[in-house]
Design a protein around this motif. Structure first.
Motif, PDB file in Angstrom:
ATOM      1  N   ALA A 147       0.824  -1.213   0.000  1.00 29.33           N
ATOM      2  CA  ALA A 147       0.000   0.000   0.000  1.00 29.33           C
ATOM      3  C   ALA A 147       0.859   1.265   0.000  1.00 29.33           C
ATOM      4  O   ALA A 147       0.478   2.287  -0.576  1.00 29.33           O
ATOM      5  CB  ALA A 147      -0.929  -0.002   1.214  1.00 29.33           C
ATOM      6  N   ALA A 148       2.040   1.188   0.639  1.00 25.66           N
ATOM      7  CA  ALA A 148       2.930   2.360   0.713  1.00 25.66           C
ATOM      8  C   ALA A 148       3.751   2.545  -0.562  1.00 25.66           C
ATOM      9  O   ALA A 148       4.417   3.563  -0.728  1.00 25.66           O
ATOM     10  CB  ALA A 148       3.870   2.224   1.910  1.00 25.66           C
ATOM     11  N   ARG A 149       3.710   1.539  -1.439  1.00 27.53           N
ATOM     12  CA  ARG A 149       4.438   1.584  -2.719  1.00 27.53           C
ATOM     13  C   ARG A 149       5.925   1.892  -2.515  1.00 27.53           C
ATOM     14  O   ARG A 149       6.513   2.696  -3.241  1.00 27.53           O
ATOM     15  CB  ARG A 149       3.804   2.611  -3.659  1.00 27.53           C
ATOM     16  N   LEU A 150       6.499   1.253  -1.517  1.00 26.01           N
ATOM     17  CA  LEU A 150       7.933   1.441  -1.271  1.00 26.01           C
ATOM     18  C   LEU A 150       8.729   0.673  -2.324  1.00 26.01           C
ATOM     19  O   LEU A 150       8.449  -0.499  -2.576  1.00 26.01           O
ATOM     20  CB  LEU A 150       8.300   0.935   0.130  1.00 26.01           C
ATOM     21  N   PRO A 151       9.726   1.317  -2.934  1.00 25.91           N
ATOM     22  CA  PRO A 151      10.486   0.631  -3.989  1.00 25.91           C
ATOM     23  C   PRO A 151      11.562  -0.294  -3.417  1.00 25.91           C
ATOM     24  O   PRO A 151      11.972  -0.162  -2.264  1.00 25.91           O
ATOM     25  CB  PRO A 151      11.131   1.796  -4.743  1.00 25.91           C
TER      26      PRO A 151
ATOM     27  N   ARG B  96      11.099   5.241  10.562  1.00 27.31           N
ATOM     28  CA  ARG B  96      10.162   4.751  11.571  1.00 27.31           C
ATOM     29  C   ARG B  96       8.819   4.528  10.882  1.00 27.31           C
ATOM     30  O   ARG B  96       8.487   5.214   9.913  1.00 27.31           O
ATOM     31  CB  ARG B  96       9.996   5.770  12.696  1.00 27.31           C
ATOM     32  N   ALA B  97       8.048   3.601  11.412  1.00 31.71           N
ATOM     33  CA  ALA B  97       6.729   3.324  10.832  1.00 31.71           C
ATOM     34  C   ALA B  97       5.901   4.602  10.737  1.00 31.71           C
ATOM     35  O   ALA B  97       5.184   4.826   9.755  1.00 31.71           O
ATOM     36  CB  ALA B  97       6.008   2.275  11.674  1.00 31.71           C
ATOM     37  N   SER B  98       6.035   5.457  11.756  1.00 33.61           N
ATOM     38  CA  SER B  98       5.247   6.697  11.774  1.00 33.61           C
ATOM     39  C   SER B  98       5.615   7.624  10.616  1.00 33.61           C
ATOM     40  O   SER B  98       4.790   8.435  10.170  1.00 33.61           O
ATOM     41  CB  SER B  98       5.432   7.423  13.110  1.00 33.61           C
ATOM     42  N   ASP B  99       6.850   7.503  10.100  1.00 32.99           N
ATOM     43  CA  ASP B  99       7.255   8.322   8.947  1.00 32.99           C
ATOM     44  C   ASP B  99       6.406   8.003   7.716  1.00 32.99           C
ATOM     45  O   ASP B  99       6.289   8.825   6.804  1.00 32.99           O
ATOM     46  CB  ASP B  99       8.736   8.082   8.592  1.00 32.99           C
ATOM     47  N   LEU B 100       5.849   6.802   7.684  1.00 36.46           N
ATOM     48  CA  LEU B 100       5.028   6.371   6.545  1.00 36.46           C
ATOM     49  C   LEU B 100       3.534   6.525   6.834  1.00 36.46           C
ATOM     50  O   LEU B 100       2.697   6.102   6.041  1.00 36.46           O
ATOM     51  CB  LEU B 100       5.330   4.903   6.215  1.00 36.46           C
TER      52      LEU B 100
END
Length: 308
Positions: A104-108, A258-262
Protein backbone atom coordinates in the motif's frame (compact mmCIF):
# COMPACT_ATOMS: atom_id res chain seq x y z
CA UNK A 1 6.89 -26.20 31.45
CA UNK A 2 3.50 -26.91 29.95
CA UNK A 3 2.93 -30.17 28.13
CA UNK A 4 -0.81 -29.74 27.72
CA UNK A 5 -1.61 -26.50 25.90
CA UNK A 6 -5.12 -26.34 27.37
CA UNK A 7 -3.88 -26.70 30.96
CA UNK A 8 -3.80 -23.62 33.18
CA UNK A 9 -1.85 -24.76 36.25
CA UNK A 10 -1.18 -22.59 39.27
CA UNK A 11 -1.58 -18.89 38.66
CA UNK A 12 -2.14 -19.30 34.91
CA UNK A 13 -5.92 -19.58 35.22
CA UNK A 14 -6.10 -16.27 37.08
CA UNK A 15 -3.59 -14.75 34.65
CA UNK A 16 -5.82 -15.82 31.76
CA UNK A 17 -8.82 -14.20 33.40
CA UNK A 18 -6.86 -10.96 33.93
CA UNK A 19 -5.65 -10.91 30.31
CA UNK A 20 -9.16 -11.54 29.01
CA UNK A 21 -10.76 -8.86 31.19
CA UNK A 22 -8.05 -6.34 30.25
CA UNK A 23 -8.78 -6.90 26.56
CA UNK A 24 -12.53 -6.67 27.12
CA UNK A 25 -12.11 -3.39 28.99
CA UNK A 26 -9.86 -2.02 26.26
CA UNK A 27 -12.51 -2.72 23.62
CA UNK A 28 -15.22 -1.26 25.86
CA UNK A 29 -13.17 1.93 26.33
CA UNK A 30 -12.59 2.15 22.59
CA UNK A 31 -16.30 1.83 21.90
CA UNK A 32 -17.15 4.39 24.58
CA UNK A 33 -14.65 6.86 23.11
CA UNK A 34 -15.79 6.20 19.53
CA UNK A 35 -19.55 5.57 19.61
CA UNK A 36 -19.67 5.13 15.83
CA UNK A 37 -17.29 2.18 16.09
CA UNK A 38 -19.18 -1.07 15.77
CA UNK A 39 -16.69 -3.92 15.34
CA UNK A 40 -17.73 -6.91 13.26
CA UNK A 41 -14.85 -9.06 14.43
CA UNK A 42 -12.13 -9.05 17.08
CA UNK A 43 -8.70 -10.61 16.71
CA UNK A 44 -7.50 -11.72 20.15
CA UNK A 45 -3.92 -12.94 20.24
CA UNK A 46 -3.63 -13.24 24.01
CA UNK A 47 -0.34 -13.51 25.88
CA UNK A 48 2.27 -16.10 24.96
CA UNK A 49 3.39 -17.95 28.08
CA UNK A 50 5.19 -20.88 26.47
CA UNK A 51 6.57 -21.32 22.98
CA UNK A 52 8.39 -24.52 22.05
CA UNK A 53 7.81 -25.23 18.37
CA UNK A 54 10.31 -28.09 18.48
CA UNK A 55 7.77 -29.82 20.75
CA UNK A 56 4.96 -28.63 18.47
CA UNK A 57 3.66 -26.65 21.39
CA UNK A 58 2.74 -23.00 21.82
CA UNK A 59 0.51 -21.60 24.55
CA UNK A 60 -1.22 -18.23 24.55
CA UNK A 61 -3.49 -17.41 27.47
CA UNK A 62 -6.71 -15.53 26.80
CA UNK A 63 -10.26 -16.87 26.83
CA UNK A 64 -11.74 -16.25 23.37
CA UNK A 65 -15.24 -17.55 24.18
CA UNK A 66 -15.42 -15.40 27.34
CA UNK A 67 -14.34 -12.32 25.38
CA UNK A 68 -16.91 -12.96 22.63
CA UNK A 69 -19.66 -13.50 25.21
CA UNK A 70 -18.85 -10.33 27.12
CA UNK A 71 -18.53 -8.09 24.06
CA UNK A 72 -21.20 -9.67 21.87
CA UNK A 73 -18.80 -9.70 18.92
CA UNK A 74 -17.28 -12.72 17.15
CA UNK A 75 -13.68 -13.35 18.22
CA UNK A 76 -10.82 -15.08 16.43
CA UNK A 77 -8.19 -16.42 18.83
CA UNK A 78 -5.53 -19.14 19.11
CA UNK A 79 -3.81 -17.98 15.93
CA UNK A 80 -0.56 -19.91 16.25
CA UNK A 81 -1.62 -23.44 17.17
CA UNK A 82 -2.34 -24.77 13.67
CA UNK A 83 1.01 -23.57 12.35
CA UNK A 84 2.97 -25.17 15.19
CA UNK A 85 0.96 -28.40 15.00
CA UNK A 86 1.85 -28.61 11.30
CA UNK A 87 5.56 -28.22 12.04
CA UNK A 88 5.92 -24.44 11.67
CA UNK A 89 7.78 -22.14 14.05
CA UNK A 90 4.50 -20.48 15.03
CA UNK A 91 6.11 -17.07 14.58
CA UNK A 92 6.33 -14.48 13.23
CA UNK A 93 2.71 -13.99 12.23
CA UNK A 94 2.73 -10.33 11.26
CA UNK A 95 4.48 -10.72 7.84
CA UNK A 96 1.21 -11.08 5.94
CA UNK A 97 0.21 -7.66 7.26
CA UNK A 98 3.66 -6.16 6.70
CA UNK A 99 3.43 -7.21 3.07
CA UNK A 100 0.02 -5.53 2.74
CA UNK A 101 1.37 -2.32 4.34
CA UNK A 102 4.47 -2.19 2.13
CA UNK A 103 2.38 -2.80 -0.96
CA UNK A 104 0.00 0.00 0.00
CA UNK A 105 2.93 2.36 0.71
CA UNK A 106 4.44 1.58 -2.72
CA UNK A 107 7.93 1.44 -1.27
CA UNK A 108 10.49 0.63 -3.99
CA UNK A 109 13.15 -2.06 -3.88
CA UNK A 110 13.66 -4.61 -1.15
CA UNK A 111 12.02 -3.48 2.08
CA UNK A 112 12.58 -4.92 5.53
CA UNK A 113 10.04 -4.15 8.25
CA UNK A 114 11.47 -4.70 11.72
CA UNK A 115 9.21 -4.96 14.74
CA UNK A 116 11.12 -4.36 17.94
CA UNK A 117 9.07 -5.75 20.79
CA UNK A 118 10.45 -7.94 23.57
CA UNK A 119 11.91 -10.06 20.79
CA UNK A 120 12.72 -8.38 17.46
CA UNK A 121 11.44 -9.86 14.24
CA UNK A 122 11.54 -8.84 10.63
CA UNK A 123 9.75 -9.29 7.36
CA UNK A 124 11.65 -8.82 4.12
CA UNK A 125 9.45 -8.03 1.15
CA UNK A 126 11.49 -8.35 -2.00
CA UNK A 127 10.97 -6.10 -5.00
CA UNK A 128 10.01 -9.33 -6.79
CA UNK A 129 7.20 -9.97 -4.27
CA UNK A 130 9.14 -12.63 -2.37
CA UNK A 131 8.82 -12.74 1.40
CA UNK A 132 11.18 -13.87 4.15
CA UNK A 133 10.62 -13.52 7.84
CA UNK A 134 11.80 -14.54 11.26
CA UNK A 135 12.93 -13.40 14.66
CA UNK A 136 16.31 -11.69 14.77
CA UNK A 137 17.15 -11.81 18.47
CA UNK A 138 16.44 -9.73 21.54
CA UNK A 139 14.38 -6.62 20.96
CA UNK A 140 13.70 -4.52 24.03
CA UNK A 141 13.56 -7.40 26.51
CA UNK A 142 17.15 -7.49 27.74
CA UNK A 143 17.53 -3.72 27.83
CA UNK A 144 14.20 -3.26 29.63
CA UNK A 145 15.04 -5.94 32.20
CA UNK A 146 18.51 -4.49 32.79
CA UNK A 147 17.28 -0.91 33.16
CA UNK A 148 14.45 -2.01 35.46
CA UNK A 149 16.94 -3.84 37.68
CA UNK A 150 19.35 -0.91 37.79
CA UNK A 151 17.03 2.09 37.96
CA UNK A 152 13.50 0.86 38.59
CA UNK A 153 12.39 2.49 35.33
CA UNK A 154 10.42 0.35 32.89
CA UNK A 155 12.71 1.14 29.95
CA UNK A 156 15.60 3.25 28.71
CA UNK A 157 13.36 6.19 27.84
CA UNK A 158 14.43 7.83 24.62
CA UNK A 159 17.54 5.66 24.58
CA UNK A 160 19.19 8.21 26.90
CA UNK A 161 21.15 5.75 29.03
CA UNK A 162 22.46 3.83 26.02
CA UNK A 163 23.36 7.09 24.28
CA UNK A 164 25.46 8.21 27.24
CA UNK A 165 27.29 4.90 27.60
CA UNK A 166 30.08 3.16 25.70
CA UNK A 167 29.57 -0.18 24.01
CA UNK A 168 31.82 -2.90 25.44
CA UNK A 169 32.99 -4.47 22.19
CA UNK A 170 34.40 -7.63 23.75
CA UNK A 171 31.14 -8.40 25.57
CA UNK A 172 29.18 -7.57 22.42
CA UNK A 173 31.35 -9.98 20.43
CA UNK A 174 30.68 -12.65 23.04
CA UNK A 175 26.94 -12.03 22.88
CA UNK A 176 27.03 -12.21 19.08
CA UNK A 177 28.98 -15.48 19.17
CA UNK A 178 25.92 -17.67 18.89
CA UNK A 179 25.31 -19.86 15.84
CA UNK A 180 21.57 -19.12 16.04
CA UNK A 181 22.16 -15.70 14.47
CA UNK A 182 23.58 -17.32 11.33
CA UNK A 183 20.63 -19.66 10.83
CA UNK A 184 18.53 -19.03 7.75
CA UNK A 185 15.06 -17.56 8.05
CA UNK A 186 12.46 -18.50 9.15
CA UNK A 187 13.32 -18.95 12.81
CA UNK A 188 11.80 -17.95 16.13
CA UNK A 189 12.92 -17.29 19.68
CA UNK A 190 11.49 -17.29 23.17
CA UNK A 191 11.81 -14.02 25.11
CA UNK A 192 14.00 -15.79 27.65
CA UNK A 193 16.50 -17.15 25.13
CA UNK A 194 19.17 -14.59 26.03
CA UNK A 195 20.33 -13.09 29.31
CA UNK A 196 21.62 -9.69 30.34
CA UNK A 197 24.11 -11.41 32.69
CA UNK A 198 27.16 -10.66 30.47
CA UNK A 199 26.75 -6.90 31.10
CA UNK A 200 26.10 -7.16 34.85
CA UNK A 201 29.62 -5.94 35.68
CA UNK A 202 29.27 -2.81 33.53
CA UNK A 203 27.97 0.58 34.58
CA UNK A 204 24.30 1.23 33.92
CA UNK A 205 25.11 3.43 30.92
CA UNK A 206 27.66 1.07 29.39
CA UNK A 207 25.42 -1.93 30.02
CA UNK A 208 22.51 -0.17 28.32
CA UNK A 209 24.72 0.85 25.39
CA UNK A 210 26.03 -2.69 24.98
CA UNK A 211 22.57 -4.26 25.10
CA UNK A 212 21.21 -1.66 22.66
CA UNK A 213 24.11 -2.49 20.35
CA UNK A 214 23.33 -6.20 20.73
CA UNK A 215 19.77 -5.56 19.57
CA UNK A 216 20.98 -3.45 16.63
CA UNK A 217 23.73 -5.89 15.61
CA UNK A 218 21.38 -8.87 15.68
CA UNK A 219 18.83 -6.97 13.60
CA UNK A 220 21.60 -6.09 11.14
CA UNK A 221 22.61 -9.74 11.00
CA UNK A 222 18.98 -10.74 10.51
CA UNK A 223 18.58 -8.29 7.62
CA UNK A 224 21.67 -9.77 5.95
CA UNK A 225 20.53 -13.36 6.53
CA UNK A 226 17.11 -12.51 5.07
CA UNK A 227 18.69 -11.16 1.88
CA UNK A 228 19.47 -7.50 2.52
CA UNK A 229 17.41 -4.34 2.17
CA UNK A 230 17.17 -1.04 0.33
CA UNK A 231 15.01 0.43 3.10
CA UNK A 232 14.37 -0.60 6.70
CA UNK A 233 11.18 0.39 8.50
CA UNK A 234 11.12 0.15 12.31
CA UNK A 235 7.93 -0.41 14.30
CA UNK A 236 7.13 -1.47 17.84
CA UNK A 237 8.43 -0.07 21.10
CA UNK A 238 12.01 0.01 19.84
CA UNK A 239 11.07 2.69 17.31
CA UNK A 240 10.91 5.08 20.30
CA UNK A 241 14.56 4.40 21.12
CA UNK A 242 16.53 6.70 18.80
CA UNK A 243 19.80 5.16 19.99
CA UNK A 244 18.79 1.71 18.73
CA UNK A 245 17.34 3.18 15.52
CA UNK A 246 20.59 5.07 14.81
CA UNK A 247 22.66 1.98 15.63
CA UNK A 248 20.63 -0.08 13.13
CA UNK A 249 21.35 2.50 10.44
CA UNK A 250 25.05 2.44 11.31
CA UNK A 251 25.23 -1.37 11.34
CA UNK A 252 23.36 -1.86 8.06
CA UNK A 253 24.30 1.26 6.09
CA UNK A 254 20.70 1.34 4.88
CA UNK A 255 18.16 4.20 5.20
CA UNK A 256 16.04 3.58 8.29
CA UNK A 257 12.50 4.93 8.63
CA UNK A 258 10.16 4.75 11.57
CA UNK A 259 6.73 3.32 10.83
CA UNK A 260 5.25 6.70 11.77
CA UNK A 261 7.25 8.32 8.95
CA UNK A 262 5.03 6.37 6.54
CA UNK A 263 1.83 7.25 8.38
CA UNK A 264 1.65 3.80 9.96
CA UNK A 265 0.59 3.50 13.60
CA UNK A 266 3.95 2.23 14.76
CA UNK A 267 2.80 1.24 18.23
CA UNK A 268 -0.26 -0.54 16.90
CA UNK A 269 1.06 -2.42 13.87
CA UNK A 270 0.90 -5.72 15.77
CA UNK A 271 -2.62 -5.02 17.04
CA UNK A 272 -3.74 -4.05 13.54
CA UNK A 273 -2.04 -7.15 12.18
CA UNK A 274 -4.16 -9.43 14.33
CA UNK A 275 -7.32 -7.63 13.23
CA UNK A 276 -6.17 -8.23 9.64
CA UNK A 277 -5.32 -11.86 10.43
CA UNK A 278 -8.71 -12.32 12.10
CA UNK A 279 -10.38 -11.22 8.87
CA UNK A 280 -8.15 -13.60 6.89
CA UNK A 281 -8.97 -16.39 9.33
CA UNK A 282 -12.69 -15.81 8.89
CA UNK A 283 -12.21 -15.94 5.12
CA UNK A 284 -10.21 -19.18 5.37
CA UNK A 285 -7.08 -17.52 3.95
CA UNK A 286 -3.56 -18.51 5.05
CA UNK A 287 -2.02 -16.68 8.01
CA UNK A 288 1.46 -18.16 7.74
CA UNK A 289 3.63 -19.42 4.92
CA UNK A 290 6.64 -21.68 4.39
CA UNK A 291 8.79 -18.55 3.97
CA UNK A 292 7.60 -16.98 7.23
CA UNK A 293 7.31 -19.81 9.75
CA UNK A 294 8.71 -22.82 7.91
CA UNK A 295 5.30 -24.47 7.90
CA UNK A 296 5.09 -27.07 5.09
CA UNK A 297 2.32 -25.24 3.20
CA UNK A 298 0.39 -21.96 3.45
CA UNK A 299 -1.54 -22.41 6.65
CA UNK A 300 -4.89 -21.02 7.70
CA UNK A 301 -5.39 -20.72 11.43
CA UNK A 302 -7.23 -19.14 14.28
CA UNK A 303 -10.33 -20.35 16.06
CA UNK A 304 -13.53 -18.42 15.40
CA UNK A 305 -15.93 -18.00 18.31
CA UNK A 306 -19.37 -16.67 17.51
CA UNK A 307 -20.82 -14.36 20.11
CA UNK A 308 -24.37 -15.65 20.00
Amino acid sequence: HLDDRSARPGALAEAERIVTVAHAEAVERLRADHPALDPDLIGFHGQTVFHAPEKRLTVQIGDGPALAARLGVPVVHDFRAADVAAGGEGAPFVPAYHRALVKAARLPGDVVVVNIGGVANLTRIGADGSIAAGDTGPGNALLDDFVRERTGAAMDKGGALAASGTVDRSILARLMDDPWFDLAMPKSLDRGAFSEDPVKALSTEDGAATLAAFTAETIGKGVAVAGGADTIVISGGGAHNPTIVAMIGAVTGVPVLRASDLGWSGDFVEAQAFAYLAARSLAGLPLSFPETTGVPRPMPGGVVVRSG
